[in-house]
Enzyme design. Structure first.
Site, short mmCIF file in Angstrom:
data_model
loop_
_atom_site.label_atom_id
_atom_site.label_comp_id
_atom_site.label_asym_id
_atom_site.label_seq_id
_atom_site.Cartn_x
_atom_site.Cartn_y
_atom_site.Cartn_z
N GLN A 125 5.36 -4.20 0.03
CA GLN A 125 5.63 -5.48 -0.27
C GLN A 125 6.45 -5.21 -1.64
O GLN A 125 7.60 -6.11 -1.63
CB GLN A 125 5.01 -6.57 -0.67
CG GLN A 125 4.02 -7.34 0.70
CD GLN A 125 5.32 -8.33 1.61
OE1 GLN A 125 6.72 -8.21 2.20
NE2 GLN A 125 4.06 -8.45 2.82
N ALA B 124 0.83 1.59 5.52
CA ALA B 124 0.64 1.17 4.83
C ALA B 124 -0.80 1.27 4.77
O ALA B 124 -1.85 0.89 3.84
CB ALA B 124 1.10 0.16 4.13
N THR B 125 -1.82 0.71 5.70
CA THR B 125 -2.79 0.61 5.82
C THR B 125 -3.79 1.44 6.11
O THR B 125 -5.06 2.33 5.28
CB THR B 125 -3.07 0.01 7.50
OG1 THR B 125 -2.31 -1.36 7.28
CG2 THR B 125 -4.62 -0.31 7.97
N SER C 236 4.86 1.02 2.92
CA SER C 236 5.26 0.57 4.62
C SER C 236 6.94 0.73 5.05
O SER C 236 7.31 -0.04 4.36
CB SER C 236 4.59 -0.64 5.42
OG SER C 236 5.04 -0.99 6.14
N CYS D 109 -1.24 -10.66 9.53
CA CYS D 109 -2.10 -9.78 8.89
C CYS D 109 -3.32 -10.42 9.31
O CYS D 109 -4.25 -9.61 9.77
CB CYS D 109 -2.02 -8.81 7.97
SG CYS D 109 -0.44 -8.15 7.33
N THR E 296 0.32 15.75 14.31
CA THR E 296 1.84 16.43 13.69
C THR E 296 3.01 14.81 13.42
O THR E 296 3.06 14.16 13.88
CB THR E 296 3.12 16.38 15.73
OG1 THR E 296 1.98 17.38 16.03
CG2 THR E 296 3.86 16.81 15.58
N ASN F 255 1.72 -10.33 -0.55
CA ASN F 255 2.81 -10.58 0.92
C ASN F 255 2.55 -11.98 1.07
O ASN F 255 3.46 -12.51 1.41
CB ASN F 255 2.05 -9.77 1.80
CG ASN F 255 -0.13 -10.39 1.95
OD1 ASN F 255 -0.47 -9.15 0.68
ND2 ASN F 255 -0.10 -10.57 3.03
C1 LIG Z 1 2.42 -5.15 5.59
C2 LIG Z 1 1.24 -4.75 4.18
C3 LIG Z 1 0.10 -3.94 4.77
C4 LIG Z 1 0.12 -3.07 5.83
O1 LIG Z 1 1.20 -2.10 5.97
P1 LIG Z 1 1.31 -1.61 7.57
O2 LIG Z 1 2.26 -0.60 7.58
O3 LIG Z 1 1.54 -2.97 8.17
O4 LIG Z 1 0.02 -1.41 8.08
C5 LIG Z 1 -0.49 -3.51 3.54
N1 LIG Z 1 -0.15 -3.76 2.56
C6 LIG Z 1 0.79 -5.04 2.02
C7 LIG Z 1 0.61 -5.86 1.03
C8 LIG Z 1 1.44 -5.65 3.22
O5 LIG Z 1 2.17 -6.37 3.55
#
Ligand SMILES: *Cc1c(COP(=O)(O)O)cnc(C)c1O
Length: 402
Positions: free
Chosen positions: A193, A84-85, A211, A338, A251, A165
């Site tokens: 989330q 998600a990042t 994610s 995080c 890839t 989160n």
């Molecule tokens: C965990 C989280 C992220 C980060 O996701 P990753 O896949 O670990 O990079 C971003 N936003 C929220 C709201 C999250 O809970």
């Protein structure tokens, strides 16, 4: 011979994992579908002149359809990323040229966003974009009146998470999106989330980030949903072989894609029943806390939050001391994993106006797929005992009038 430095695991208490907002364990059913692609069957899905490659491509495209289906999108609207990042970065950074061209240099977000959104938007500010964080109320819900006021014909993008989160609070995306679109702004949601836990309808927004490791899939993969028609307006983060329609070169990790797809499929199938089960576990946990006479309040509205999450304030009890005390029994956290490197009080709770003291006295507990009733009871028992013990050594738990 036994390695003398090895700890005899049998004698160690194994804490109960209750930090499902930080990450979730890989579902064995997910691992099962990944195995063939981890152990030989995976060709390069972009090298399809032979059957290994075309089998890999087929598996990846099947996974893409499963991911799309979870959020009501089309497969061609899904771009695989590392998580998600990266999806947040791809979308928010990628759309800047487009909004600049349309002379819509203003970007709105919420004060309670994940750092993976806040930091990206801060970086836009440094480049001359007019960025603003819209406030939330004491319950953690986005202040819609403040959003309405902040929106102008200069707003290019509005980015508001689907579910928080730390508090689990679910935002009213329908209304947020309606307001933003009425001003001609594009809408992004960080749904890391929410996806897999509550229904997410991608058509409500233009962009979304999800994610895999937040929904029992493997770590290291996620997706950006980019609505059809907007693809060409997004600039990639990096260039290379032009995979993912040029939006994400590199890839594709076949096994991870397959696992993520399975995780989405399972989540879609089990969401409703699992939500009920998690709701019950949360109630059981709270009832058990009450039965011990422990004083606590809950951060964030109880009306709109993802199932399984609870953010609890124990007045007068330092959260770090509490976590240390229960460490051998349960794995929970204070605030967000995080930003766990810093011991700063949660920016989310502070943004809700709860004050530094309350933020430093709050812990996040997450129940998930592997949690059973006994775990919820044990967690409440451990926390109550620790709160009482800490109370004795000088921490005072005031009586709350509510
Ligand atoms: C965990 C989280 C992220 C980060 O996701 P990753 O896949 O670990 O990079 C971003 N936003 C929220 C709201 C999250 O809970």
């Amino acid at each position: 011979m036994k390695n003398p430095t090895m700890v005899d695991k049998v004698n160690l208490p194994v804490p109960i994992y209750l930090d499902f907002q930080a990450t979730t364990p890989l579902d064995p059913r997910v691992l099962h579908t990944m195995m063939p692609y981890l152990s030989g069957l995976a060709g390069n899905p972009h090298s399809t002149s032979h059957s290994h490659g075309s089998a890999a491509l087929k598996a990846v495209e099947n996974a893409r359809a499963q991911v799309a289906s979870l959020i009501g999108a089309s497969p061609d609207e899904i771009v695989f990323t590392s998580g998600a990042t990266e999806a947040n970065n791809l979308i928010i950074r990628g759309v800047t040229r487009e909004i600049r061209n349309r002379e819509r240099n203003a970007v709105l977000t919420a004060t309670t966003e994940h750092k993976a959104v806040l930091a990206v938007i801060d970086s836009l500010r440094a480049e001359g974009f007019d960025t603003q964080r819209v406030q939330v109320d004491r319950d953690g819900m986005l202040d819609l009146a403040a959003l309405r006021q902040a929106l102008t014909i200069r707003t290019g993008l509005v980015s508001v998470m689907a579910a928080n989160n730390e508090t689990g609070v679910v935002h009213d995306l329908n209304e947020i999106s309606r307001l933003a679109r009425a001003q001609g702004a594009l809408v992004h949601t960080d749904a890391a989330q929410a996806a897999g836990k509550i229904p997410v309808d991608a058509s409500v927004v233009d962009f979304a980030s999800i994610s895999s490791h937040k929904m029992y899939g493997p770590m290291g993969i996620g997706a950006a949903y980019i609505a059809r028609g907007l693809r060409r307006r997004i600039e990639p983060l990096f260039k290379g072989g032009g995979q993912e329609g040029g939006l994400r070169s590199g890839t594709l990790p076949v096994a991870l894609c397959v696992g993520f797809g399975t995780a989405c499929h399972i989540a879609a199938q089990e969401m409703e029943d699992e939500a009920k089960r998690l709701h019950h576990l949360r109630e059981l946990f709270l009832e058990t806390l009450r039965s011990h006479g422990t004083t606590f309040t809950i951060n964030g509205t109880m009306r709109k939050r993802i199932p399984g999450n609870i953010n609890v304030h124990f007045p007068g009890i330092d959260a770090e001391a509490l976590l240390m005390k229960v460490r051998s029994e349960i794995s929970i956290s204070s605030g967000s994993a995080c930003t766990a490197e810093s011991l700063d009080p949660s920016h989310v709770l502070l943004a809700m106006g709860l004050g530094v003291e309350r933020a430093e006295e709050s812990v996040r507990i997450g129940f998930g797929r592997t949690t059973v009733e006994q775990d919820a009871i044990k967690a409440a028992d451990a926390l109550s005992k620790a709160v009482t013990a800490l109370g004795r050594v000088g921490y005072k738990q005031p009586v709350l009038e509510i």
